[in-house]
Scaffold this motif. Sequence first.
Motif, short mmCIF file in Angstrom:
data_model
loop_
_atom_site.label_atom_id
_atom_site.label_comp_id
_atom_site.label_asym_id
_atom_site.label_seq_id
_atom_site.Cartn_x
_atom_site.Cartn_y
_atom_site.Cartn_z
N TRP A 171 -17.26 -13.08 -8.03
CA TRP A 171 -16.33 -11.91 -8.19
C TRP A 171 -15.70 -11.53 -6.85
N TYR A 172 -14.51 -11.14 -6.83
CA TYR A 172 -13.91 -10.66 -5.47
C TYR A 172 -13.83 -9.28 -5.36
N ILE A 173 -13.87 -8.62 -4.38
CA ILE A 173 -13.18 -7.29 -4.26
C ILE A 173 -12.36 -7.46 -3.01
N VAL A 174 -11.03 -6.78 -3.25
CA VAL A 174 -9.91 -7.18 -2.38
C VAL A 174 -9.26 -5.76 -1.66
N ASP A 175 -9.76 -5.80 -0.17
CA ASP A 175 -9.15 -4.76 0.66
C ASP A 175 -7.89 -5.11 1.12
N LEU A 176 -6.92 -3.96 0.93
CA LEU A 176 -5.56 -3.90 1.22
C LEU A 176 -5.06 -3.00 2.07
N PRO A 177 -3.74 -3.62 2.77
CA PRO A 177 -3.30 -2.31 3.54
C PRO A 177 -2.83 -1.00 2.86
N GLY A 178 -2.97 0.09 3.41
CA GLY A 178 -2.54 1.35 2.73
C GLY A 178 -1.11 1.43 2.63
N TYR A 179 -0.28 2.28 1.81
CA TYR A 179 0.96 2.73 1.76
C TYR A 179 0.84 4.12 2.35
N GLY A 180 2.36 4.37 2.51
CA GLY A 180 2.55 5.87 3.16
C GLY A 180 1.92 6.16 4.47
N PHE A 181 2.49 5.59 5.32
CA PHE A 181 1.97 5.69 6.84
C PHE A 181 2.72 6.66 7.42
N ALA A 182 2.60 8.14 7.01
CA ALA A 182 3.30 9.00 7.34
C ALA A 182 3.09 9.53 8.86
N ASN A 183 1.70 9.25 9.28
CA ASN A 183 1.35 9.58 10.66
C ASN A 183 0.77 8.48 11.44
N ALA A 184 0.93 7.39 10.78
CA ALA A 184 0.31 6.12 11.48
C ALA A 184 1.43 5.75 12.73
N PRO A 185 0.87 5.22 13.78
CA PRO A 185 1.78 4.51 14.65
C PRO A 185 2.49 3.61 14.17
#
Length: 304
Positions: A171-185
């Motif tokens: 079975w798989y675990i899937v890592d995804l990009p996050g949402y809500g990048f308020a403080n991200a570059p």
Amino acid sequence: MLVHLRSRLLNPRFSFLLYFPCPRPQATPPCSLSFRASTSRKPNSYRTSATKSGTPLALSEAARFARTVLFVPPGVDPGEVTEDMVLPGSNIVLGPYAGDAKIKEVDFVKSSNRPKDCPKDDRPEFAMLGRSNVGKSSLINFLVRKRDVALTSKKPGKTQLINHFLVNKSWYIVDLPGYGFANAPESARMDWSSFTKGYFMNRESLVSVLLLIDASVPPQKIDLDCANWLGRNNIPMTFVFTKCDKMKGGKGRRPDDNIRDFQELIRQIYWQHPPWIMTSSVTGLGRDELLLHMSQLRNYWDNE
Ligand SMILES: Nc1nc2c(ncn2[C@@H]2O[C@H](COP(=O)(O)OP(=O)(O)OP(=O)(O)O)[C@@H](O)[C@H]2O)c(=O)[nH]1
Ligand SMILES: [Mg+2]
């Protein structure tokens, strides 16, 4: 895409895990979410409170209460749930499908920048979703007990692709990009809507989204909007509260308070509460319990 979406909507196997936003009931429940698809074929294991024709049978008050606050999995009669069947730090009842929760091996398979590039086999999978920096990649490392399987960072926006990890070759675990990048570059920003939403809408092998909620901060509108979006699109979800070890001093609110407030807001949206669990990748809280929960969903998925 339309074809996939339609087949998900018509697939009754996982209706017990779907949480459609709907008004809370007044005197009698207006809609039993679990039995919404009751005219279609439904596995016997969760035909506990509906007749074959789909007419709801009278549930006892206790069973009705259990249904509204607890996650009662297939194979469990809500009227017979006892306290010791509920996993600690969660609302999740352990049912007969739980088992084989140990992780023996994990392999990174691939990173995809388009949903259609994801692995094509139909092994069941769980996807980590949540605000950037909520601890998605850390939760994966914590579950598989390896430090650097998924890359983590103090800076938001570390994960930018859809990453598949194969567990026990089954079975798989899937890592995804996050949402809500308020403080991200700026460089880390991306069009989350068209990228990750496409994955959710098309992924037939998705058993459940683990929607991660940071328990060290008060409820965030963006998380509630996300839960709403998943519910409206028939995508099964489990709330995983992260950073439950963080005890804010002074004026800060404690994780327990934040979790309670979040759940109160969820109760206003959903009649039945989706499964939720408290975790900390620092103290190890919730690891075995979350793996058991995932095992019962997975085994049910595999066996039906
Ligand atoms: N105290 C505490 N810190 C945590 C916990 N989980 C994650 N962190 C920290 O939170 C930061 C972000 O963790 P990540 O796992 O990279 O977060 P992410 O959600 O994958 O972030 P993106 O990839 O940017 O979307 C890191 O500094 C982690 O060490 C936890 O349970 N407790
Ligand atoms: Mg990450």
